[in-house]
Design an enzyme around this catalytic site. Structure first.
Site, PDB file in Angstrom:
ATOM      1  N   ARG A   1       0.810  -1.210   0.000  1.00 29.29           N
ATOM      2  CA  ARG A   1       0.000   0.000   0.000  1.00 29.29           C
ATOM      3  C   ARG A   1       0.844   1.261   0.000  1.00 29.29           C
ATOM      4  O   ARG A   1       0.431   2.298   0.520  1.00 29.29           O
ATOM      5  CB  ARG A   1      -0.974   0.016   1.179  1.00 29.29           C
ATOM      6  CG  ARG A   1      -2.103  -0.991   1.029  1.00 29.29           C
ATOM      7  CD  ARG A   1      -3.089  -0.907   2.181  1.00 29.29           C
ATOM      8  NE  ARG A   1      -4.177  -1.865   2.008  1.00 29.29           N
ATOM      9  CZ  ARG A   1      -5.005  -2.228   2.973  1.00 29.29           C
ATOM     10  NH1 ARG A   1      -4.866  -1.729   4.190  1.00 29.29           N
ATOM     11  NH2 ARG A   1      -5.973  -3.084   2.743  1.00 29.29           N
TER      12      ARG A   1
ATOM     13  N   ARG B   1      -2.463   6.222  -0.118  1.00 26.18           N
ATOM     14  CA  ARG B   1      -2.596   6.154   1.332  1.00 26.18           C
ATOM     15  C   ARG B   1      -2.069   7.402   2.042  1.00 26.18           C
ATOM     16  O   ARG B   1      -2.837   8.304   2.336  1.00 26.18           O
ATOM     17  CB  ARG B   1      -1.889   4.914   1.894  1.00 26.18           C
ATOM     18  CG  ARG B   1      -2.327   3.587   1.285  1.00 26.18           C
ATOM     19  CD  ARG B   1      -3.695   3.171   1.731  1.00 26.18           C
ATOM     20  NE  ARG B   1      -3.664   2.624   3.071  1.00 26.18           N
ATOM     21  CZ  ARG B   1      -4.723   2.081   3.660  1.00 26.18           C
ATOM     22  NH1 ARG B   1      -5.866   2.016   3.022  1.00 26.18           N
ATOM     23  NH2 ARG B   1      -4.628   1.608   4.880  1.00 26.18           N
TER      24      ARG B   1
ATOM     25  N   ARG C   1      -6.474  12.103  -5.784  1.00 21.73           N
ATOM     26  CA  ARG C   1      -7.712  11.398  -5.455  1.00 21.73           C
ATOM     27  C   ARG C   1      -8.904  12.345  -5.461  1.00 21.73           C
ATOM     28  O   ARG C   1     -10.022  11.955  -5.852  1.00 21.73           O
ATOM     29  CB  ARG C   1      -7.556  10.746  -4.078  1.00 21.73           C
ATOM     30  CG  ARG C   1      -8.813  10.127  -3.487  1.00 21.73           C
ATOM     31  CD  ARG C   1      -9.212   8.877  -4.243  1.00 21.73           C
ATOM     32  NE  ARG C   1     -10.371   8.248  -3.630  1.00 21.73           N
ATOM     33  CZ  ARG C   1     -11.623   8.610  -3.831  1.00 21.73           C
ATOM     34  NH1 ARG C   1     -11.886   9.632  -4.655  1.00 21.73           N
ATOM     35  NH2 ARG C   1     -12.626   7.984  -3.247  1.00 21.73           N
TER      36      ARG C   1
ATOM     37  N   ASP D   1      -7.020  -2.527  -7.019  1.00 14.26           N
ATOM     38  CA  ASP D   1      -7.716  -3.039  -5.849  1.00 14.26           C
ATOM     39  C   ASP D   1      -7.987  -4.520  -6.040  1.00 14.26           C
ATOM     40  O   ASP D   1      -8.117  -5.002  -7.178  1.00 14.26           O
ATOM     41  CB  ASP D   1      -9.037  -2.297  -5.637  1.00 14.26           C
ATOM     42  CG  ASP D   1      -9.643  -2.599  -4.276  1.00 14.26           C
ATOM     43  OD1 ASP D   1      -9.191  -1.999  -3.278  1.00 14.26           O
ATOM     44  OD2 ASP D   1     -10.546  -3.451  -4.190  1.00 14.26           O
TER      45      ASP D   1
ATOM     46  N   TYR E   1     -15.578 -11.287   0.380  1.00 10.02           N
ATOM     47  CA  TYR E   1     -16.281 -10.051   0.037  1.00 10.02           C
ATOM     48  C   TYR E   1     -17.498 -10.344  -0.834  1.00 10.02           C
ATOM     49  O   TYR E   1     -18.569  -9.751  -0.651  1.00 10.02           O
ATOM     50  CB  TYR E   1     -15.348  -9.089  -0.691  1.00 10.02           C
ATOM     51  CG  TYR E   1     -14.319  -8.425   0.183  1.00 10.02           C
ATOM     52  CD1 TYR E   1     -14.622  -7.281   0.917  1.00 10.02           C
ATOM     53  CD2 TYR E   1     -13.023  -8.924   0.273  1.00 10.02           C
ATOM     54  CE1 TYR E   1     -13.675  -6.660   1.713  1.00 10.02           C
ATOM     55  CE2 TYR E   1     -12.068  -8.320   1.065  1.00 10.02           C
ATOM     56  CZ  TYR E   1     -12.397  -7.187   1.787  1.00 10.02           C
ATOM     57  OH  TYR E   1     -11.458  -6.574   2.578  1.00 10.02           O
TER      58      TYR E   1
END
Length: 349
Positions: free
Chosen positions: A25, A29, A38, A75, A150
């Site tokens: 990551r 972040r 972002r 992702d 998930y």
């Protein structure tokens, strides 16, 4: 100096004068330049599927820090999205998933799934064109069991419902894992052909599994993915990360044909050395919370990790991903200790 990336040399079994370093990551972040970029995207998936922006995020940490590798910004949930399940991110809460499509529908979607992820391939190609030859480029995918949790639960959770499903409906879970094995192998083959030099399987939720279940839903699917990738003529080395599996990580290292095993924070010095002695490189296992906390305890742990594992093939990394509130100077201090090179203060300008 050889232009062969340090990461590739360690993954081939070499023990180097210092380990290569990169952080899970690291793309995004904690960096202000990531947050600025972002803010221009509609949502997280819009950013991840925009090759120009995703390539920029991938490159940001290696411009700022002397990391030995970049990892593509994406992702683990792009696979269910490509298979036709709705995926979105709630601000401050994480991923959400729509209803699980019927297994036949998922199976029919596998063949076209890679085409739906072509933007990730374009991101990799853009990064590889700009990245220095001595730095490796890492592609990755979520491993089948983690992705299945998930898909079954519709969100991140304690995964108790997914584990119960594994006991109550083993045939149905196996059918879902088989679909994910095939889709994941195709995705990783595409990534390698687009420029990824290393492939990583993130089994983020390998904890609390009985040994027989771990063998069936973690070890078996990982081995099948690698077999399919190799059958396609792709020889990129693999890093496997069965996070949280405790002592079962040694069985994983012995049974899954990865080149390196990523270790989480709880891994002991002796365990890591046994895995090295068994012919695998190891990666990890600095606590990401300690990286965020900093201070003398962080310095001492970095020295301890370097001392205990640098006698074999070792990649310096975290036991989990960089936390969003991690101070940049903590990252810079650790990376400089490992590499002997300071961070680039002008990288964000």
């Amino acid at each position: 100096m050889s232009e062969t990336p340090r990461l590739l040399r360690v993954l081939s079994g070499e023990t180097l004068d210092r380990p290569p370093v990169w952080f899970m990551r690291q793309a995004g972040r904690s960096l202000p330049e990531y947050r600025a970029l972002r803010s221009r995207a509609k949502d997280f998936m819009d950013l991840a599927f925009n090759p120009e922006m995703a390539a920029e995020v991938t490159l940001q940490p290696v411009r700022r820090f002397p990391m030995d590798a970049a990892i593509v910004f994406s992702d683990i949930l792009v696979i269910p999205l490509a298979l036709g399940q709705d995926v979105w991110f709630e601000a401050g809460e994480g991923p959400r998933m729509g209803a699980l499509p019927p297994i036949e529908q998922l199976r029919d979607a596998v063949e076209g799934s890679t085409a739906r992820l072509a933007n990730v391939g374009e991101t990799l190609a853009r990064v590889r064109a700009e990245l220095e030859p001595e730095r490796a480029l890492i592609g990755f995918a979520g491993a089948p069991w983690t992705v299945a949790t998930y898909m079954l639960e519709g969100r991140g959770s304690q995964r108790e419902a997914a584990r119960a499903y594994a006991y109550r409906h083993p045939e149905k879970l196996d059918a879902l894992l088989d679909v994910l094995v095939d889709a994941t192998a195709r995705y990783l083959i595409m990534q390698a052909r687009a420029g990824a030099q290393v492939l990583k399987l993130f089994e983020s939720w390998a904890e609390n599994l009985a040994e027989d279940v771990f063998e069936r839903i973690v070890v078996g699917p990982h081995a099948r993915i690698i077999a399919q990738v190799r059958a396609a003529g792709v020889d990129a080395p693999f890093i496997g990360f069965p996070r949280g599996c405790g002592a079962l990580v040694e069985s994983y290292a012995a049974r899954v044909p990865v080149n390196a095993v990523a270790l989480d924070t709880q891994a002991s010095a002796a365990m890591g050395r046994r895995i090295q002695a068994g012919g695998r490189a190891i990666q990890g296992a600095l606590d990401n919370l300690l990286l965020a906390t900093g201070g003398p305890a962080l310095d001492a742990r970095v020295e301890q990790l370097l001392e205990q594992w640098s006698g074999g093939p070792y990649i310096f990394n975290l036991g989990h991903g960089v936390m969003p509130d991690t101070p940049i100077d903590h990252i810079a201090r650790v990376v400089e200790r490992v590499t002997g090179k300071p961070a680039n203060a002008l990288a964000a300008e």
